[in-house]
Design a protein around this motif. Structure first.
Motif, mmCIF file in Angstrom:
data_model
loop_
_atom_site.group_PDB
_atom_site.id
_atom_site.type_symbol
_atom_site.label_atom_id
_atom_site.label_comp_id
_atom_site.label_asym_id
_atom_site.label_seq_id
_atom_site.Cartn_x
_atom_site.Cartn_y
_atom_site.Cartn_z
ATOM 1 N N THR A 297 1.241 -1.194 0.194
ATOM 2 C CA THR A 297 0.250 0.266 0.145
ATOM 3 C C THR A 297 0.526 1.569 -0.493
ATOM 4 O O THR A 297 1.921 1.294 -0.095
ATOM 5 C CB THR A 297 -0.539 -0.451 1.592
ATOM 6 N N LYS A 298 -0.243 2.220 -0.006
ATOM 7 C CA LYS A 298 0.866 3.852 0.574
ATOM 8 C C LYS A 298 0.814 4.705 1.197
ATOM 9 O O LYS A 298 -0.859 4.787 1.589
ATOM 10 C CB LYS A 298 0.462 4.597 -1.452
ATOM 11 N N PHE A 299 1.506 5.480 1.795
ATOM 12 C CA PHE A 299 1.500 6.338 3.099
ATOM 13 C C PHE A 299 0.965 7.734 1.927
ATOM 14 O O PHE A 299 1.356 7.574 1.524
ATOM 15 C CB PHE A 299 2.207 6.027 4.099
ATOM 16 N N THR A 300 0.648 9.161 2.497
ATOM 17 C CA THR A 300 1.117 10.231 2.799
ATOM 18 C C THR A 300 2.014 10.129 3.554
ATOM 19 O O THR A 300 1.456 10.546 4.565
ATOM 20 C CB THR A 300 -0.496 11.533 3.183
ATOM 21 N N VAL A 301 2.136 10.705 3.084
ATOM 22 C CA VAL A 301 4.052 10.797 3.458
ATOM 23 C C VAL A 301 4.455 12.086 3.706
ATOM 24 O O VAL A 301 4.835 12.761 2.597
ATOM 25 C CB VAL A 301 5.785 10.326 2.558
#
Length: 326
Positions: A180-184
């Motif tokens: 998945t991807k995070f808001t970094v």
């Protein structure tokens, strides 16, 4: 993965670069004034806290004042650039790990290359943990976090301590593991990130035990998992990501002291020996343990190998477009 020839040759210079050897009188007089340790991150983070206990121990060993100078910015490049520009006389040292020295120059234009530094000795290693607020009902466990991150892709605000830091690399590794991807969210050190996590501005933070332990012990923050190959002695009840069944991740952070590669070898050898002696001091060992980390010394060659290993990981991440400067 294998390194290209240019990378190997350049990294080899980290351990071998040197300059003209000073006279015996000059070497014996060193140090005759205060030494500065440049910490390329904001106060309150892992590197800063380690820097202060190292400064105390090294001052005792050398018989001279050793002061910490925080120069945050650009993932550590601001402080590292200051060290490169300083006189190569052994009085200005850089406290950093591979993120500042070998990763950031791969990501963006910096006023230095990794060949501009000569490693002296490692001084500390610490585990990394994934942190959430204790009162955040969404993240009572790592399994809760993983489920949320997967079901709400891109909505979770995950912080790290600067582009190219071990914290940043651990974040990328966890994104890969969870698919998945995070808001970094990038910060100029762990201190500001911890403040925003405590204040509710971000959801989770990737941080070393060293800088977060006081908040975990106070009950303000919850360590969801250790991001490393084994449990941490300071948090024996916190399981690793692997133990929780989510795969292997290693966010172990190594920090060491480096100097401009233009510094004469005789001075580098003098400093390296003094640093190893300082790290072996019982008070330094106790202070590191109290922070939740381990006092850990090395030869310049071992430190260079640690840098080379991180270069192999980070350079691949850069080529794949997964590691970018802000």
């Amino acid at each position: 993965m294998s390194l290209d020839r240019r990378g190997l040759l350049t990294l080899g210079a980290l351990a071998a670069a040197g300059g003209a050897i000073p006279s015996g009188a000059r070497a014996q007089a060193f140090p005759s004034r205060a030494i500065t340790i440049v910490v390329p991150f904001a106060p309150g983070g892992n590197t800063d806290l380690v820097g202060r206990i190292v400064a105390t121990a090294l001052s005792k060993t050398l018989g001279q004042s050793v002061v910490v100078d925080n120069r945050p910015g650009a993932g550590g490049a601001v402080g590292a650039g200051q060290v490169v520009r300083s006189a190569p006389d052994g009085y200005t040292l850089l406290l950093a790990g591979g993120g500042v020295v070998v990763t950031v120059p791969e990501m963006t234009s910096t006023p230095y290359t990794r060949a501009d530094f000569a490693p002296l000795s490692l001084v500390n290693r610490s585990s990394m943990v994934l942190l959430a607020r204790s009162n955040d009902a969404r993240f009572r466990s790592f399994a809760d976090f993983a489920a949320y991150a997967r079901s709400e892709e891109g909505k979770l605000n995950a912080a790290h301590s600067g582009p190219g830091t071990p914290n940043h690399l651990a974040l990328i590794q966890l994104e890969n593991l969870l698919g998945t991807k995070f808001t970094v969210v990038s910060y100029r050190g762990s201190g500001p990130a911890l403040s925003d996590l405590l204040g509710g501005q971000i959801d989770v933070h990737f941080d070393q035990v060293t800088s977060s332990l006081q908040h975990i012990r106070s009950g303000a923050l919850r360590a969801l998992a250790v991001l490393g190959p084994s449990n941490d002695s300071a948090l024996p009840e916190v399981r690793t990501v692997s133990q929780l069944g989510f795969g292997e991740i290693d966010g172990t952070t190594y920090i060491g002291l480096l100097v401009s590669a233009r510094t004469p070898k005789e001075l580098r050898d003098r400093l390296a020996g003094a640093i190893r002696q300082a790290v072996a001091d019982p008070q330094m060992i106790k202070s590191a343990r109290d922070l939740g980390s381990e006092a850990y010394a090395s030869t310049p060659e071992e430190f260079a190998r640690i840098l080379e290993a991180e270069y192999a990981i980070s350079s691949r991440a850069v080529r794949e477009g997964r590691l970018k400067a802000d």
